[in-house]
Design a protein around this motif. Sequence first.
Motif, PDB file in Angstrom:
ATOM      1  N   UNK A   3       5.469  20.108   1.101  1.00  0.00           N
ATOM      2  CA  UNK A   3       5.362  21.145   0.076  1.00  0.00           C
ATOM      3  C   UNK A   3       5.977  20.700  -1.249  1.00  0.00           C
ATOM      4  N   UNK A   4       7.089  19.962  -1.193  1.00  0.00           N
ATOM      5  CA  UNK A   4       7.766  19.539  -2.406  1.00  0.00           C
ATOM      6  C   UNK A   4       7.738  18.024  -2.582  1.00  0.00           C
ATOM      7  N   UNK A   5       6.784  17.351  -1.929  1.00  0.00           N
ATOM      8  CA  UNK A   5       6.730  15.897  -1.976  1.00  0.00           C
ATOM      9  C   UNK A   5       6.054  15.439  -3.263  1.00  0.00           C
ATOM     10  N   UNK A   6       6.782  14.699  -4.143  1.00  0.00           N
ATOM     11  CA  UNK A   6       6.161  14.201  -5.373  1.00  0.00           C
ATOM     12  C   UNK A   6       5.196  13.078  -5.069  1.00  0.00           C
ATOM     13  N   UNK A   7       4.216  12.885  -5.955  1.00  0.00           N
ATOM     14  CA  UNK A   7       3.203  11.857  -5.723  1.00  0.00           C
ATOM     15  C   UNK A   7       3.809  10.463  -5.688  1.00  0.00           C
ATOM     16  N   UNK A  65      -9.532  -6.414  15.504  1.00  0.00           N
ATOM     17  CA  UNK A  65      -8.197  -5.956  15.893  1.00  0.00           C
ATOM     18  C   UNK A  65      -8.206  -4.428  15.830  1.00  0.00           C
ATOM     19  N   UNK A  66      -8.295  -3.792  16.978  1.00  0.00           N
ATOM     20  CA  UNK A  66      -8.495  -2.344  17.022  1.00  0.00           C
ATOM     21  C   UNK A  66      -7.298  -1.577  16.473  1.00  0.00           C
ATOM     22  N   UNK A  67      -7.601  -0.485  15.781  1.00  0.00           N
ATOM     23  CA  UNK A  67      -6.630   0.466  15.271  1.00  0.00           C
ATOM     24  C   UNK A  67      -5.513  -0.210  14.481  1.00  0.00           C
ATOM     25  N   UNK A  68      -5.893  -0.754  13.330  1.00  0.00           N
ATOM     26  CA  UNK A  68      -4.930  -1.411  12.444  1.00  0.00           C
ATOM     27  C   UNK A  68      -4.692  -0.540  11.217  1.00  0.00           C
ATOM     28  N   UNK A  69      -3.414  -0.379  10.856  1.00  0.00           N
ATOM     29  CA  UNK A  69      -3.028   0.459   9.723  1.00  0.00           C
ATOM     30  C   UNK A  69      -2.313  -0.396   8.682  1.00  0.00           C
ATOM     31  N   UNK A  70      -2.760  -0.309   7.419  1.00  0.00           N
ATOM     32  CA  UNK A  70      -2.081  -0.997   6.317  1.00  0.00           C
ATOM     33  C   UNK A  70      -1.792   0.006   5.214  1.00  0.00           C
ATOM     34  N   UNK A  71      -0.769  -0.273   4.423  1.00  0.00           N
ATOM     35  CA  UNK A  71      -0.348   0.649   3.367  1.00  0.00           C
ATOM     36  C   UNK A  71      -0.472   0.006   2.002  1.00  0.00           C
ATOM     37  N   UNK A  72      -0.684   0.838   0.994  1.00  0.00           N
ATOM     38  CA  UNK A  72      -0.751   0.367  -0.385  1.00  0.00           C
ATOM     39  C   UNK A  72      -0.770   1.544  -1.331  1.00  0.00           C
ATOM     40  N   UNK A  73      -1.150   1.281  -2.566  1.00  0.00           N
ATOM     41  CA  UNK A  73      -1.251   2.366  -3.545  1.00  0.00           C
ATOM     42  C   UNK A  73      -2.655   2.384  -4.141  1.00  0.00           C
ATOM     43  N   UNK A  74      -2.979   3.501  -4.770  1.00  0.00           N
ATOM     44  CA  UNK A  74      -4.228   3.579  -5.527  1.00  0.00           C
ATOM     45  C   UNK A  74      -4.048   2.755  -6.791  1.00  0.00           C
ATOM     46  N   UNK A  75      -4.890   1.725  -6.952  1.00  0.00           N
ATOM     47  CA  UNK A  75      -4.784   0.837  -8.113  1.00  0.00           C
ATOM     48  C   UNK A  75      -5.623   1.327  -9.291  1.00  0.00           C
ATOM     49  N   UNK A  76      -6.745   1.966  -8.991  1.00  0.00           N
ATOM     50  CA  UNK A  76      -7.637   2.470 -10.039  1.00  0.00           C
ATOM     51  C   UNK A  76      -8.631   3.433  -9.406  1.00  0.00           C
ATOM     52  N   UNK A  77      -9.261   4.243 -10.224  1.00  0.00           N
ATOM     53  CA  UNK A  77     -10.299   5.152  -9.742  1.00  0.00           C
ATOM     54  C   UNK A  77     -11.537   4.993 -10.629  1.00  0.00           C
ATOM     55  N   UNK A  78     -12.690   5.395 -10.081  1.00  0.00           N
ATOM     56  CA  UNK A  78     -13.932   5.320 -10.856  1.00  0.00           C
ATOM     57  C   UNK A  78     -14.390   3.903 -11.125  1.00  0.00           C
ATOM     58  N   UNK A  79     -14.169   2.990 -10.164  1.00  0.00           N
ATOM     59  CA  UNK A  79     -14.561   1.593 -10.344  1.00  0.00           C
ATOM     60  C   UNK A  79     -16.050   1.383 -10.033  1.00  0.00           C
ATOM     61  N   UNK A  80     -16.723   0.643 -10.893  1.00  0.00           N
ATOM     62  CA  UNK A  80     -18.113   0.230 -10.677  1.00  0.00           C
ATOM     63  C   UNK A  80     -18.112  -1.288 -10.562  1.00  0.00           C
ATOM     64  N   UNK A  81     -18.390  -1.810  -9.347  1.00  0.00           N
ATOM     65  CA  UNK A  81     -18.392  -3.265  -9.153  1.00  0.00           C
ATOM     66  C   UNK A  81     -19.808  -3.796  -8.938  1.00  0.00           C
ATOM     67  N   UNK A 114      -8.552  14.788  -6.958  1.00  0.00           N
ATOM     68  CA  UNK A 114      -7.108  14.940  -7.166  1.00  0.00           C
ATOM     69  C   UNK A 114      -6.344  13.642  -6.936  1.00  0.00           C
ATOM     70  N   UNK A 115      -7.036  12.594  -6.542  1.00  0.00           N
ATOM     71  CA  UNK A 115      -6.373  11.302  -6.302  1.00  0.00           C
ATOM     72  C   UNK A 115      -5.845  10.740  -7.615  1.00  0.00           C
ATOM     73  N   UNK A 116      -4.617  10.193  -7.579  1.00  0.00           N
ATOM     74  CA  UNK A 116      -3.991   9.664  -8.784  1.00  0.00           C
ATOM     75  C   UNK A 116      -3.609   8.201  -8.603  1.00  0.00           C
ATOM     76  N   UNK A 117      -3.709   7.457  -9.681  1.00  0.00           N
ATOM     77  CA  UNK A 117      -3.300   6.059  -9.666  1.00  0.00           C
ATOM     78  C   UNK A 117      -1.804   5.979  -9.355  1.00  0.00           C
ATOM     79  N   UNK A 118      -1.437   5.089  -8.435  1.00  0.00           N
ATOM     80  CA  UNK A 118      -0.043   4.948  -8.031  1.00  0.00           C
ATOM     81  C   UNK A 118       0.298   5.702  -6.760  1.00  0.00           C
TER      82      UNK A 118
END
Length: 510
Positions: A52-56, A199-215, A183-187
């Motif tokens: 409820x009070x978790x900052x982005x 490799x079944x059921x693998x979890x990795x973590x990171x941040x949103x680097x950018x949004x609206x990318x056209x490659x 509502x997704x934000x960079x960072x």
Amino acid sequence: MKSNLKIVLIAVASSVATVVAFKYSGLEERAVIINEAVSSDADTNSKLINFANLPASAPGDFTYAASVSAPAVVHIKATSTRAVRQQRMPSIFDDFFGFDDKMFGQPQNQEQRSSGSGVIISKDGYIATNNHVVDGADELEVITYNKKSYIAEVVGVDPSTDIAVIKITEKDLPSLTFANSDNVKVGEWVLAVGNPFNLESTVTAGIISAIGRDISILARGYQERFQKSGEQEDTPIESFIQTDAAVNPGNSGGALVNLRGELIGINTAIASPNGAYAGYAFAVPSGIVKKVTTDLIKFGNVQRGYLGVVPVELDNKNAKEFDVKVSQGIYVSKTTEDGAANIAGIEPGDVILKIDGLKIISEPKFREIIGIKRPGDKVKITVNREGKEKDYTVTLRNRDGGKSIIKKEEAKSVLSKLGVSIEDMSSVEKEELGVRNGVKVEKVFEAGSIARDTDIRAGFIITRVGNVKVDSKKEFDAAIEEAVKNKEDGVLICGVYKSVSRNFCYGLTL
């Protein structure tokens, strides 16, 4: 004694100052509360996080998101069969006898296997994945988190967004909740869940680097398919979420989730010089995924709304060239005569600033917002025209210009299945060939019944379809459609070649 009292007073004063600073800095409101709790399942312990009070910007605890998302991500194994011609070693006698490699060895079936990931989006077995994971597969095996295996069927695919839906027969499956990708934000912290390198059921973590990318990865596939089949498809929508969470081959179709364990995207592509993870991964936003999967399940094909404009993303350079009063937005360089925008009053030279109140500054985001709408949907569009803002209510159209839903069986017409491009002939061309009527075959595509059933080549002049003489592309289309309407299984196509004096007739299966 006085010294001890002085130390105590300083400590109290420091504590008071710290509390006051904490209160007025806003940190008090952003505190993360982690409660230890035991799940109702006897074998599962989890940490329940109060968001409820978790900052982005706070990384929080990844274990909750992982425990929620991992059980809803499946491993997909695709098996396909391809005809492969056996190669023969060259011989010194080949030139003498005129042997051709095609004369040696019949094509043999070769089994190919690939794997990817998928996300369970409903408890009754609907699974979202990438189109390229299931494309061309003869059999799809789905392995769930608890190691159960199922054979899946394809419900529908959408190459324009690289999204597909498959289904397994099961009930009460764990599924993911869709988040609002707008509502997704960079960072923002995210997790990528999938099955890289088997490799079944693998979890990795990171941040949103950018949004609206056209490659432009989907655009390349669109061009390749058109060159092969000649079939017009919906234009690609590329508005990827970019992340630095490690994604590798096999992650395709897997989940990108936020710290709440909600689906914000489907992992689709990586930018890499060698095919392995190099720091950049791209996911289809959940807004597109939700719309496409809903359409595929409900209608069997995607219902795309069209605005009917040729958009150009503005910057400070082209804004001067176009002589507009703003430097951000979508410049309308052209409108379709019977398109939704033109009918509503939007004109070439207008700059689209907002759609339904959402500020639009990039072309990928513009295509995404319009692309997740259906024919008949109304949108409020704010434009800048010669320095003044105007609002228009626009009713979107389908790709045929209507407002109605296009049924699955209507999406691919018989004419598109023929795999041929036809063009009208001038009277001069007809006179040179010595024919009174006819249309010219401009191109024959590989994936079509013309290439499959006949020897017709580009340049062939079609003079009649069955007993009907044709003298225009419109008449050719009408003759084919009439044959289908009369439930004819096939039709005879007759005509001539420029350099050959006799007539040719080919039987074509409809």
